[in-house]
Design an enzyme around this catalytic site. Structure first.
Site, short mmCIF file in Angstrom:
data_model
loop_
_atom_site.label_atom_id
_atom_site.label_comp_id
_atom_site.label_asym_id
_atom_site.label_seq_id
_atom_site.Cartn_x
_atom_site.Cartn_y
_atom_site.Cartn_z
CG PHE A 13 -2.06 -0.98 1.10
CD1 PHE A 13 -3.12 -0.75 0.25
CD2 PHE A 13 -2.05 -2.15 1.85
CE1 PHE A 13 -4.17 -1.66 0.13
CE2 PHE A 13 -3.09 -3.06 1.75
CZ PHE A 13 -4.15 -2.83 0.89
CB VAL A 78 15.89 -5.93 -1.63
CG1 VAL A 78 16.97 -5.11 -0.93
CG2 VAL A 78 15.35 -5.18 -2.85
CD GLU A 170 -11.69 -9.24 9.63
OE1 GLU A 170 -10.63 -9.59 9.06
OE2 GLU A 170 -12.09 -8.07 9.67
CB ALA A 315 -4.62 -0.70 4.07
#
Length: 421
Positions: A13, A78, A170, A315
């Protein structure tokens, strides 16, 4: 005049928001990610629990920026940064030079010093994690259908979720719905409604970032759905056979980790001071002390709010940081005054529990129940990328809501010893 080279490590994000907002003459942008897609992590658990397909919450990074000729995308991992030479090292020996570097490498699972638990209790951070968990869930029912031994069958039909933050809550709610409602008519030898779903939290309550009243509502809703909520009791052991909560061992062949995260190694690469979770302690403008050309954002950075609290790893926070860093770089390139120090604006906390049940904390405004569920759904659809994705997710949710069936219940991965349930 030579191009100013901005390298962004991480296509999450923060990285995506930065790339979108940074449009400046004489500036080139390179995005490096070890995966070729951007992932909408808030809905990743719905892939793991058979509600959504992978293509509905992930998009190729190259496709997102195909019209931006100033942006290049590299698929690579990386492994280090040379701040003296201003270059990024990739696995395989390649190096990428930069003038400005932004590290937005996110976080990984944290097992609090018990990394040996990871093979038995996978976490949820990538599409591969979601499909692995989905596969284990579905295989547990399939293997239980074949199992003659009642104790082994019981262990196969016991699902343990460790950690009762939004992701754990959830997931527990959807697994309960899957076992107690959706699959009941589809198996002949087992009664899926007898499945045991455990939500284990070391702290005193579920959803600890929410007000106590909303946490209580979530606990009652989960209990009504058939979830056993175990709070105030930490997991002390985890193996392929099950979990131990204190001194009690619970046979459970499917265990899911939703308890904690650890920042990536980005802070180590640039020699930045770190907090206990490995996050880099950054300056008020999100740069590394002594290296104004290096920014660290998102879950990789330890950023404080005005009242001294840690900016949450969600986010909206990452997007705000990406937007802010873009404004700083733009001001530097245009030789304008630097923006004021970064200030996080909290938009609220949202968590869904089950069908037509959610909790929302907007500060003074707190909601629960079906209205909160609709707001939660609309908010997530709004933040998805592209009309096609919004329509696909909305249609999937409408299908589940009207028929009670999940559409993404395919077992697609080859079984390996590590993934056996």
């Amino acid at each position: 005049m030579a191009q100013h080279r901005v390298v962004i490590v991480g296509g999450g994000f923060a990285g995506l928001q930065l790339a979108r907002d940074l449009k400046c003459p004489g500036t080139s942008i390179t995005i490096i990610d070890r995966r070729n897609h951007h992932l909408f992590q808030p809905l990743l658990y719905q892939v793991a629990t058979t509600v959504l397909a992978t293509s509905e919450i992930a998009w190729p990074i190259r496709t997102l920026f195909r019209e931006r000729k100033d942006i290049s995308t590299l698929l690579g991992e990386v492994v280090g940064v040379d701040v003296a030479q201003r270059s990024v090292s990739l696995k395989g020996g390649h190096t990428v030079p930069y003038d400005t570097l932004v590290l937005a490498t996110g976080a990984r699972h944290a097992y609090f010093g018990r990394d040996e638990w990871e093979p038995f209790a996978p976490g949820l951070k990538a599409l591969e994690d979601a499909t692995t968990i989905r596969r284990r869930l579905l295989l547990a029912f399939e293997k239980a259908e074949l199992e003659a031994d009642p104790e082994r069958r019981k262990a196969l039909l016991t699902f343990s979720i460790i950690g009762a933050g939004p992701t754990g809550v959830e997931m527990a709610g959807i697994i309960a719905q899957l076992a107690h409602r959706i699959l009941v008519e589809e198996f002949r030898s087992i009664d899926t409604s007898s499945s045991r779903i455990l939500l284990i939290e070391a702290g005193p309550r579920v959803l600890p970032v929410f007000p106590p009243a909303l946490s209580d509502y979530a606990t009652k809703s989960l209990t009504k759905m058939g979830v056993e909520v175990c709070t105030g009791r930490p997991v002390t052991a985890c193996s392929e056979d099950g979990v131990s909560i204190g001194d009690e061992f619970i046979p459970s062949r499917t265990v899911i980790w939703a308890a904690g995260v650890q920042a990536s190694k980005a802070a180590e690469w640039v020699g930045a001071e770190r907090d206990r979770a490995g996050r880099a302690l950054v300056e008020p403008d999100l740069t590394v002390a002594g290296h104004p050309e290096v920014f660290i954002v998102g879950d990789t950075a330890s950023v404080r709010t005005e009242d001294g609290n840690q900016v949450p790893g969600i986010a909206p926070a990452a997007k705000q940081q990406g937007k802010y860093v873009a404004s700083v770089i733009k001001a530097r390139r245009l030789q304008k005054p630097a923006p004021a120090p970064f200030r996080y604006r909290h938009l609220g906390n949202l968590a869904t529990i089950g069908p037509s049940s959610a909790v929302i904390d907007f500060g003074k405004l707190r909601l629960k129940g079906s209205l909160a569920w609709w707001i939660w759904g609309l908010a997530h659809i709004y933040f998805l990328i592209g009309t096609r994705s919004r329509m696909a997710v909305a249609l999937s949710w409408l299908w589940v809501f009207t028929t009670g069936h999940h559409s993404a219940r395919l077992i697609t991965q080859k079984e390996t010893l590590k993934d056996e349930v």
